[in-house]
Write a protein that holds these residues in place. Structure first.
Motif, PDB file in Angstrom:
ATOM      1  N   TYR A  77      80.655  35.624  27.498  1.00  0.00           N
ATOM      2  CA  TYR A  77      80.821  34.636  28.556  1.00  0.00           C
ATOM      3  C   TYR A  77      79.543  34.498  29.386  1.00  0.00           C
ATOM      4  N   GLN A  78      79.315  33.291  29.871  1.00  0.00           N
ATOM      5  CA  GLN A  78      78.295  33.016  30.862  1.00  0.00           C
ATOM      6  C   GLN A  78      79.012  32.836  32.212  1.00  0.00           C
ATOM      7  N   TYR A  79      78.294  33.027  33.313  1.00  0.00           N
ATOM      8  CA  TYR A  79      78.911  32.964  34.643  1.00  0.00           C
ATOM      9  C   TYR A  79      78.123  32.027  35.545  1.00  0.00           C
ATOM     10  N   GLU A  80      78.851  31.375  36.469  1.00  0.00           N
ATOM     11  CA  GLU A  80      78.208  30.380  37.334  1.00  0.00           C
ATOM     12  C   GLU A  80      78.989  30.260  38.641  1.00  0.00           C
ATOM     13  N   ASP A  81      78.260  30.071  39.744  1.00  0.00           N
ATOM     14  CA  ASP A  81      78.870  29.688  41.012  1.00  0.00           C
ATOM     15  C   ASP A  81      78.939  28.170  41.067  1.00  0.00           C
ATOM     16  N   VAL A  82      80.116  27.641  41.416  1.00  0.00           N
ATOM     17  CA  VAL A  82      80.324  26.191  41.427  1.00  0.00           C
ATOM     18  C   VAL A  82      81.185  25.805  42.626  1.00  0.00           C
ATOM     19  N   PHE A  83      81.284  24.492  42.828  1.00  0.00           N
ATOM     20  CA  PHE A  83      82.216  23.936  43.814  1.00  0.00           C
ATOM     21  C   PHE A  83      83.404  23.315  43.082  1.00  0.00           C
ATOM     22  N   ILE A  84      84.594  23.518  43.615  1.00  0.00           N
ATOM     23  CA  ILE A  84      85.758  22.711  43.240  1.00  0.00           C
ATOM     24  C   ILE A  84      85.748  21.493  44.146  1.00  0.00           C
ATOM     25  N   THR A  85      85.737  20.310  43.567  1.00  0.00           N
ATOM     26  CA  THR A  85      85.582  19.087  44.362  1.00  0.00           C
ATOM     27  C   THR A  85      86.786  18.156  44.285  1.00  0.00           C
ATOM     28  N   GLY A  86      87.775  18.507  43.480  1.00  0.00           N
ATOM     29  CA  GLY A  86      88.946  17.659  43.379  1.00  0.00           C
ATOM     30  C   GLY A  86      89.928  18.220  42.371  1.00  0.00           C
ATOM     31  N   LYS A 105      83.667  31.623  34.692  1.00  0.00           N
ATOM     32  CA  LYS A 105      83.026  32.006  33.436  1.00  0.00           C
ATOM     33  C   LYS A 105      83.250  30.884  32.433  1.00  0.00           C
ATOM     34  N   TYR A 106      82.350  30.781  31.454  1.00  0.00           N
ATOM     35  CA  TYR A 106      82.430  29.694  30.490  1.00  0.00           C
ATOM     36  C   TYR A 106      81.732  30.121  29.203  1.00  0.00           C
ATOM     37  N   ARG A 107      81.953  29.343  28.129  1.00  0.00           N
ATOM     38  CA  ARG A 107      81.392  29.706  26.826  1.00  0.00           C
ATOM     39  C   ARG A 107      79.900  29.382  26.752  1.00  0.00           C
ATOM     40  N   ASN A 108      79.548  28.147  27.063  1.00  0.00           N
ATOM     41  CA  ASN A 108      78.154  27.708  27.029  1.00  0.00           C
ATOM     42  C   ASN A 108      78.083  26.346  27.698  1.00  0.00           C
ATOM     43  N   LEU A 109      76.872  25.822  27.859  1.00  0.00           N
ATOM     44  CA  LEU A 109      76.707  24.461  28.361  1.00  0.00           C
ATOM     45  C   LEU A 109      76.819  23.472  27.211  1.00  0.00           C
ATOM     46  N   GLN A 116      75.793  17.696  27.231  1.00  0.00           N
ATOM     47  CA  GLN A 116      75.728  16.874  28.445  1.00  0.00           C
ATOM     48  C   GLN A 116      75.474  17.725  29.688  1.00  0.00           C
ATOM     49  N   GLY A 117      75.264  19.036  29.487  1.00  0.00           N
ATOM     50  CA  GLY A 117      74.944  19.915  30.600  1.00  0.00           C
ATOM     51  C   GLY A 117      76.134  20.362  31.423  1.00  0.00           C
ATOM     52  N   LYS A 118      77.356  20.267  30.860  1.00  0.00           N
ATOM     53  CA  LYS A 118      78.550  20.693  31.574  1.00  0.00           C
ATOM     54  C   LYS A 118      79.056  22.023  31.014  1.00  0.00           C
ATOM     55  N   LEU A 119      79.927  22.679  31.790  1.00  0.00           N
ATOM     56  CA  LEU A 119      80.471  23.961  31.394  1.00  0.00           C
ATOM     57  C   LEU A 119      81.534  23.773  30.317  1.00  0.00           C
ATOM     58  N   ARG A 120      81.413  24.529  29.237  1.00  0.00           N
ATOM     59  CA  ARG A 120      82.416  24.450  28.170  1.00  0.00           C
ATOM     60  C   ARG A 120      83.486  25.509  28.410  1.00  0.00           C
ATOM     61  N   ILE A 121      84.734  25.046  28.518  1.00  0.00           N
ATOM     62  CA  ILE A 121      85.921  25.880  28.721  1.00  0.00           C
ATOM     63  C   ILE A 121      85.738  26.820  29.923  1.00  0.00           C
ATOM     64  N   PRO A 122      85.480  26.280  31.105  1.00  0.00           N
ATOM     65  CA  PRO A 122      85.365  27.159  32.267  1.00  0.00           C
ATOM     66  C   PRO A 122      86.723  27.730  32.671  1.00  0.00           C
TER      67      PRO A 122
END
Length: 270
Positions: free
Chosen positions: A186-195, A251-255, A258-264
């Motif tokens: 897994y890869q990890y990232e800090d993000v915002f929930i926006t909706g 956590k997610y599989r990869n980008l 399109q530069g988005k998180l896959r299966i976050p």
């Protein structure tokens, strides 16, 4: 003849045990390949026949009465499996991506079930029958033990993960078993929930620079309740309610390309 495949359980970290074999977890589509009554049929793990989608696999020269288990991949940059490419090939007849069927187990041979053979015996049988000259099919390489070092190598090369299998286990048709374990890189990232999506659960994510990061659909029930009880809606449309950003760790599989998180999936609040 469809056979329901053996499924894996998940562990968070590899462990050292020479009674297991270690192999690469391939990022593709799980496929059961069958040849009965001299008719090749190809199925997904959910019993959907997809023979017409992969005609290059229908002419593989293997004995009648054979059932194989493996993963269809599309080799991408540096030979790494390209999941988006294999899904494009799966979904569109116009796709010309070259596939490879990577076989890791055999369930029937010459019409006889071989599930009681040990895993190394089944692997040896595969090496004997898989034609080396056909570029559309090959066997998955494996080693005894060395789980931690193998996983470190997987992380360095940004591959999906490893599979650990008890070497002397039988093939358990249609069961999810602790004899087969997957460790995801897994890869990890800090993000915002926006909706959040109206109707079926789904949360809109953005990176900290406010660029779209994709959709999160995996979150524990208690944390879902927190979103619905503490959010502040700022606007909405037909499909989504948009809220003041809430920061979290995922956590997610990869980008994706399109530069988005896959299966976050949700890890924790920040």
């Amino acid at each position: 003849m469809y056979v329901s495949p053996m499924l894996l359980n998940k562990v968070d970290h590899p462990f050292e045990d020479d009674s297991y074999i270690t192999e690469l977890k391939l990022d593709g589509i799980r496929i059961i390949w069958t040849n009965f009554n001299n008719k090749v049929r190809i199925y997904t793990r959910h019993n959907n026949e997809v023979t017409s989608i992969f005609p290059e696999l229908a002419t593989i020269d293997l004995p009648e009465g054979t059932v194989l288990d493996g993963e269809i991949v599309v080799p991408g940059d540096g030979g790494k499996p390209d999941f988006e490419a294999v899904m494009e090939r799966f979904m569109s007849k116009k796709s010309n991506h070259q596939i490879q069927y990577c076989v890791f187990d055999i369930i029937y041979f010459n019409g006889e079930k071989v599930t009681s053979y040990s895993l190394p015996q089944r692997k040896e049988l595969l090496d004997e029958i898989i034609p080396e000259e056909n570029m559309n099919i090959g066997t998955v390489r494996w080693i005894y033990g060395n789980e931690t070092a193998y996983f470190d190598l997987i992380k360095q090369n940004k591959l999906e993960g490893i599979v650990m299998k008890k070497a002397y286990s039988r093939y358990e048709v249609g069961k999810r078993s602790d004899s087969w374990l997957k460790v995801i890189n897994y890869q990890y990232e800090d993000v915002f929930i926006t909706g959040f999506r109206k109707g079926e659960f789904g949360l809109l994510l953005s990176f900290l620079n406010h660029e779209p990061a994709g959709m999160l659909e995996f979150m524990p029930p208690d944390d879902r309740k927190r979103i619905y009880s503490s959010h502040k809606v700022v606007s909405e449309n037909q499909n989504f309610k948009f809220i003041e950003p809430i920061k979290c760790h995922v956590k997610y599989r990869n980008l994706t390309k399109q530069g988005k998180l896959r299966i976050p999936s949700f890890v924790e609040w920040l």
